[in-house]
Design an enzyme around this catalytic site. Sequence first.
Site, mmCIF file in Angstrom:
data_model
loop_
_atom_site.group_PDB
_atom_site.id
_atom_site.type_symbol
_atom_site.label_atom_id
_atom_site.label_comp_id
_atom_site.label_asym_id
_atom_site.label_seq_id
_atom_site.Cartn_x
_atom_site.Cartn_y
_atom_site.Cartn_z
ATOM 1 N N CYS A 50 0.823 -1.217 0.000
ATOM 2 C CA CYS A 50 0.000 0.000 0.000
ATOM 3 C C CYS A 50 0.858 1.269 0.000
ATOM 4 O O CYS A 50 0.376 2.333 -0.348
ATOM 5 C CB CYS A 50 -1.015 0.008 1.119
ATOM 6 S SG CYS A 50 -0.490 -0.800 2.605
ATOM 7 N N GLN A 116 6.524 -5.341 8.389
ATOM 8 C CA GLN A 116 5.816 -5.985 7.275
ATOM 9 C C GLN A 116 6.610 -6.049 5.970
ATOM 10 O O GLN A 116 6.546 -7.025 5.249
ATOM 11 C CB GLN A 116 4.488 -5.273 6.972
ATOM 12 C CG GLN A 116 3.398 -5.584 7.954
ATOM 13 C CD GLN A 116 3.319 -4.506 9.011
ATOM 14 O OE1 GLN A 116 4.308 -3.791 9.238
ATOM 15 N NE2 GLN A 116 2.181 -4.372 9.652
#
Lengths: 422, 271
Positions: A50, A116
């Site tokens: 993202c 992440q």
Amino acid sequence: MNILIVGLNHKTADVDVREKLAFNGQKLEEGMQRIKTLPDVKEAVILSTCNRVEIYAAVTNAAAAHEAIKNFISEFHGIDRSALETSLYAYEDINAVRHVFRVASSLDSMIVGEPQILGQIKDAFDFSLQKKTTGILLNKLMKKTISVAKRIRTETKIAENAVSISFAAVELAKKIFTDLSTKSFMLLGAGDMAELAARHLMSNGVKDVLVANRTYESGEKLAKEFNGRAVRFEDFMHEMVNTDIVICSTGASKYVLMKEQMQKVMKERRHKPVFIIDISVPRNIDPEINNIDNVYLYDVDDLHGIVDTNKLERQKEAEKAEGIIAEEIETFQKWLASLDSVPTIVALREKADAVKKEEIEKLLNKLPALGEKERDAIEYMASAIVNKLIHPPTTALKEDSEDRDILIAAIRKLYGLNEKEE
Amino acid sequence: MITLFFELALTFYFTATIISIVELFRSSKTTTKIMLLFVATGFVLHTISIVLRYADAGRMPAVNPHEATSFFSWCTVLLFLILEFRYKIGLLGSFIMPLVFVLMLSSAMLPREIKPLSPELQSYWLSIHTILAFIGNASFAMASGIGVMYLIQEHYVKSKHPSGLFQRLPSLQILDEINYRLITIGFPLLTLAIITGALWAQSAWGSYLKGDFRVVWAIITWLTYAVVLHTRLLAGWRGKRAAILSIIGFLTILIAFFGIKLIRKGLHVFL
């Protein structure tokens, strides 16, 4: 071949642009197929998260490939190229290596130290392996990238301290209580930040949830969401006797809990520790409460203070990480250089000559009676054998073929020319 | 031989202490492992030296000051290893090993010759009484070490500046629980030690209370821990107050252990 990265991230593009350029699900698969067909692109990995979209490629002609990839992105997502120009960046060779190392170790992330990104890079690489779009160069680069990121994670404290308020609250809760799953938790009033903190607590094991809201109905709704129980706001003090963690954000204009009241609660709790987080502004809980034994009260500023210190701490660790990256770039550069044919030819030649010299010496030591002429003949023969043997690989290396990188790597391995670099 | 094993144990404890202090400043799993390895090895050597001394003296080696401090250290290390194995508490070694080392060092400096025990004191009561008393006191020592850790961690949380050792110290709850558990182990042992001491006195001199100044002090210690347990169970004094009380309790023991000797000589030869 060159390494080329073309992409954009949260610093260069707004979320609406990033959204449009994302390669997710089916698009990733299609994108992979398409990018393989670009003329100058030999290997490719697509990373799409993202916060960033990046294409890692091994290319034969950097300038042409750069153009081709830009065109591909614009066509594939149906966005005008001129609209992309300001958002897209590109890195070549050593800068590309540095960039991917920094990305994987989260130095380029919105929050330095977030965990992440490494997983996302691994996934992207795995997918390329599945689709067979990588080769010798990117395989090596991606593997190295993953190991560099791991090294940074273990050798620095880049990911150690919480850098968001809700994580800081959870971290504190864990240092007050041993096992959060045995603790009960009350949400006093509601609000986005309070809900977020509540969610973090729950993902860390807290099960028993109470919601006390001024309007009982909306409290009930929220309680349902958390699988908890709604209680009347007037009863909250009574409920605190059995509650270990309280998050308060009622929006009241004065204190809803005073020191004397809390002292009474503590007596009834038999002084079992309680952790109170007051995220309301103005504060809803008398700060004096922190002076009661076994009561730990934190307000928004306290949490911000912790987060700021932790951020500084991470910044320091990020500097260490840059040092590690510089080191790792050097070893990677050595490997890259070894892919160049000239040093490989030289190394092959040197190795062959060394073998020749050694064997001739051994033989002549065993046969000291030989005359000058015989010695010359032996040396001549040895040279001839060696030259004939290394001639074909040398010519192959000199040819400007597409799979030269593979040849170089193969020859280095077959003839044992690699320094024991890893 | 006994000396050799004792000195070796001392050396291992010393190294472990140094590592445990280094751990406070920079730690990794490897440092902790190495530290524990040194403690465990030191403990084995220490055990051998105590067993050999037992065989040599033909009685429990906890009579003269050298033996008493050495045996006390041994009990503390034993408890430390058990706790470490059971709870894996970060940094516990840094708070316990320096104490162990100081005790061992003072033991090393005290005269080591084995003196015969006066015949009236020779009985099985010697072993029972000393083992109970020493393990009991060692649990109080551990409890105070844990108490110090609690106070440091509590300071970090309370002052709202969690930094330094905050990350590596365990949670307040677990420290409080272990502190409590150690006292509930130590207290009955101390009680039994006092009772067996009285029975021993009875069998040796025909009087339960032919005690010396130390007996008085034992009772003071006993009362201190009785207060710790009482306030906890009845008034819910836990956390900080319990930690402070457990530290005060152990200081009382230390005064009894080392201080009294300087004041007067009594029947407890080692004091």
